[in-house]
Design an enzyme around this catalytic site. Structure first.
Site, PDB file in Angstrom:
ATOM      1  N   ARG A 279       0.829  -1.210   0.000  1.00 57.58           N
ATOM      2  CA  ARG A 279       0.000   0.000   0.000  1.00 57.58           C
ATOM      3  C   ARG A 279       0.867   1.265   0.000  1.00 57.58           C
ATOM      4  NH1 ARG A 279      -0.786   4.808   2.096  1.00 57.58           N
ATOM      5  NH2 ARG A 279      -0.142   3.932   4.082  1.00 57.58           N
TER       6      ARG A 279
ATOM      7  N   HIS B 152       6.872   4.285  12.207  1.00 57.65           N
ATOM      8  CA  HIS B 152       6.839   4.183  10.745  1.00 57.65           C
ATOM      9  C   HIS B 152       7.896   5.154  10.239  1.00 57.65           C
ATOM     10  CE1 HIS B 152       4.312   3.658   6.955  1.00 57.65           C
ATOM     11  NE2 HIS B 152       5.122   4.622   6.618  1.00 57.65           N
TER      12      HIS B 152
ATOM     13  N   CYS C 262      10.096   9.203  -1.674  1.00 60.16           N
ATOM     14  CA  CYS C 262       9.554  10.301  -0.876  1.00 60.16           C
ATOM     15  C   CYS C 262       8.926  11.310  -1.830  1.00 60.16           C
ATOM     16  CB  CYS C 262      10.664  10.954  -0.067  1.00 60.16           C
ATOM     17  SG  CYS C 262      10.078  12.350   0.903  1.00 60.16           S
TER      18      CYS C 262
END
Lengths: 337, 336
Positions: free
Chosen positions: B51, B243, B276
């Protein structure tokens, strides 16, 4: 109340049972890998920049002398206190370092900055001093097989060779740094006993090396093995005389450096732009990038004296010259934000 | 502490203890500065590659390949694999096939397959597609919230409350994410207290686990420590996860710091999938393989087979025609 009960429980044990207390603690269970760090984090960390030597030595492209000199000069401007400039090995073995004398003579030495060079034997030492070296380094291994394959003799024999260098260095008043390679694993032997690392480190220290840099040559170490190894070594060598030289081949370098700092280490080797691949894993990374180390240290409030943006500039310069991408994540991110 | 005998009270006096046992003061000071080093025996890895990872990859991956990736990951020992996201395909085209993915995967027993559900619509679609765990995404930064989901933090919390309540009725567990926990691409520094406030809201609303995300990877062990210290005052440690993004190479030391503080749930992405979006070409998620390597070296159990994860990583990287971001995978691929 629980905290106070803990205090009472602790007082029932003698000082030597400190470690055992932890196993009775109601806090999360302690791993046998040696979780306890010895001290608070250091206020300052000395970065030993090994890019121009260890880094370039492991780059395929031969770098022109002038480029090497420019790199070292840029690094000197960034505030690094120690920059390993070159290596007085035979150019037959390490062609990249063939211009050792010109490099030593060509660099602009910044006051307060040290420029150690590698000297594998007396001949190399003499040539180094003649070229103006004011600090040298010698290399031992914690693995017998690695020593045989790398420099064709046993660990003991290699240390005997260095005796000559040590004597000459003492007479000349030249400080000597000692390296121990394969401290967390060997490409040939696999696991390396922490006691063996401690033994070699102790020998180098007793011979007169002012600092011992413990190298995870193939980058296989983790915070677990780093803790175990440092626990063994710090029994034999004062922690203030120790440095860690971590390779990032498995991405573990910064985590390993962090536990080393937690155990009192305050000297860290690194290489601008993460120069220098791993000769034992073609294409894999080697040295940890100085930019990434400095970023972490500054984020921890630890002083290094290094200007990160000037360091990034030096890294960008050498990468352009080598026509390669930087291995530093900080440099990659900074250029793209 | 009312009826405590005098002798015990005497023992409980710190000054008295230190007088009787001089070594104690130094030892206690050491303990304080160590950041509480008890490593967990077991760490749960939450695999977010399918995901979060794929969502940030440019190449649109065919549904069949997504399913194959998840099926491979299901056989590695991972107990949580974030499968897809029920957001509008207009915003996230990569996740347009969410229903097909969720219906197509072979669910392994004892493995959870949470899906993102940003609102009631998404939640209902997810349930219709068979979701048994969902996740909602909050932010510790107002600017990020506005730019990312077009509403303030408070407004987003109201939306999530709807989802959480609906999930509670169906006994579907909800995971809460807090993004920008260590820095925001728009605001810069984020106060730890703000992260704690958002984490607390999500937890009290009913999220069983709160994943604290260093969305742009700017965090260091220093900022991780301060943030967790703050959050741990409001949310129990065993309900927290980290995370970490590896954009500045700090993910593993940050995870290490979190472990030292008692966190025992770590999010990561196979092969370090997902760049990113705020630093083009830079890395994003930390690689599952690299996290596993570190944990294994520390004697921490995960139940996950690193080689099998690396195989799944190889598979998806070939499918995406890209190199892995995992250093462990790179080194292993080179005959070390």
């Amino acid at each position: 109340m629980a905290a106070i009960v803990r205090l009472v429980n602790r007082s029932a044990f003698g000082p030597a049972m400190g470690q055992q207390y932890l196993s009775y603690s109601s806090a999360a269970k302690v791993r046998a890998a040696g979780v306890r760090a010895g001290q608070a984090l250091p206020d300052k960390v000395k970065i030993v920049e090994v890019g121009p030597r260890d880094g370039l030595q492991n780059e395929k492209t031969i770098v022109p002398t002038e480029t090497k000199i420019n790199l070292i000069d840029l690094l000197s401007e960034s505030g690094l206190p120690v920059i390993e400039a070159t290596s007085f090995v035979s150019p037959k073995w390490v062609p990249q370092m063939a211009d050792q004398v010109e490099v030593m003579k060509g660099i602009c030495r910044k006051p307060g900055v040290s420029y150690p060079v590698l000297t594998p034997n007396l001949q190399g030492f003499q040539a180094a001093v003649k070229a103006g070296a004011a600090e040298v380094a010698i290399f031992g291994a914690a693995s017998e097989l690695f020593s045989k394959k790398n420099i064709n003799c046993s660990v003991d024999e290699s240390l005997q060779r260095f005796d000559e260098v040590m004597k000459a260095a003492k007479e000349a008043g030249v400080p000597v740094r000692g390296y121990v390679s394969c401290v967390l694993g060997c490409p040939y032997e696999g696991k390396v006993a922490p006691e063996k690392v401690a033994h070699v480190a102790k020998r180098l220290y007793s011979m007169g090396c002012y600092e011992i840099s413990l190298g995870d040559t193939i980058g296989v170490g983790t915070p677990g093995s780093m803790t175990q190894m440092l626990t063994a070594v710090t029994r034999e060598v004062p922690v203030s005389a120790l440095a860690v030289h971590c390779h990032d081949t498995y991405g573990q370098a910064l985590a390993n450096i962090l536990v080393a700092l937690q155990m009192g280490i305050s000297v860290v080797d690194s290489s601008v732009a993460g120069l220098g691949g791993c000769p034992y894993a073609q294409g894999a990374s080697g040295n940890v990038a100085t930019e990434d180390v400095v970023y972490m240290l500054h984020g921890l409030g630890i002083q290094t004296g290094v200007d990160l943006s000037k360091l990034i500039t030096a890294g960008a310069f050498i990468c352009r010259s080598l026509n390669r991408k930087t291995n530093s994540k900080v440099a990659q991110a900074t250029c793209k934000l | 502490m009312g009826n405590v005998p005098t002798t015990v009270k005497h023992c409980l006096s710190y000054e008295q203890l230190v007088q009787d046992y001089p070594w104690l003061r130094r030892w206690l000071q050491e303990e304080k500065t160590i950041t509480g080093h008890g490593y967990p025996e077991f760490v749960k890895i939450v695999e977010v590659g399918p995901r979060d990872g794929l969502q940030n990859e440019k190449e649109i991956v065919p549904t069949g390949m997504k399913i194959q990736l998840i099926d491979m990951l299901s056989r590695t020992g991972l107990s949580v694999i974030e499968a897809t996201s029920f957001v509008s395909s207009k915003w996230v085209p990569q996740m347009a096939d969410h229903t097909d993915v969720l219906r197509g995967i072979q669910r392994a027993p004892r493995v959870q397959y949470p899906v993102l559900t940003p609102n009631m619509q998404g939640f209902q679609d997810a349930v219709a597609a068979g979701a048994t765990e969902v996740a909602v995404f909050g932010s510790a930064s107002e600017s990020f919230s506005k730019k990312n989901i077009n509403c303030s933090i408070d407004e987003s919390m109201l939306r999530f409350e709807e989802v959480v309540n609906a999930a509670k009725e169906r006994q579907i567990p909800v995971r809460g994410y807090v993004s920008c926990a260590l820095g925001c691409p728009h605001e810069g520094h984020i106060q730890p207290s703000k992260v704690a406030e958002v984490a607390k809201r999500l937890y009290e609303m009913g999220c069983h686990e709160i994943s604290l995300g260093d969305t742009i990877g700017v965090g260091t062990p220093g900022s991780m420590f301060k943030m967790l210290q703050s959050v741990m005052k409001e949310v129990p440690t065993n309900a927290l996860a980290v995370h970490c993004h590896d954009t500045y190479g700090q993910a593993l030391p940050n995870i290490l710091t979190a472990l030292q503080m008692g966190v025992c749930v770590v999010d990561s992405a196979v092969a370090g999938l997902g760049g990113c979006p705020y630093a083009q070409g830079s890395s994003g998620n930390v690689s599952t393989e690299d996290v596993l390597y570190m944990l294994s070296g520390m004697g921490i159990q995960t139940g996950v087979n690193l080689s099998k994860v690396a195989e799944a990583g190889d598979f998806i990287c070939s499918a995406l025609c890209r190199k892995t971001n995992s250093k462990v995978a790179q080194a292993r691929g080179r005959n070390l």
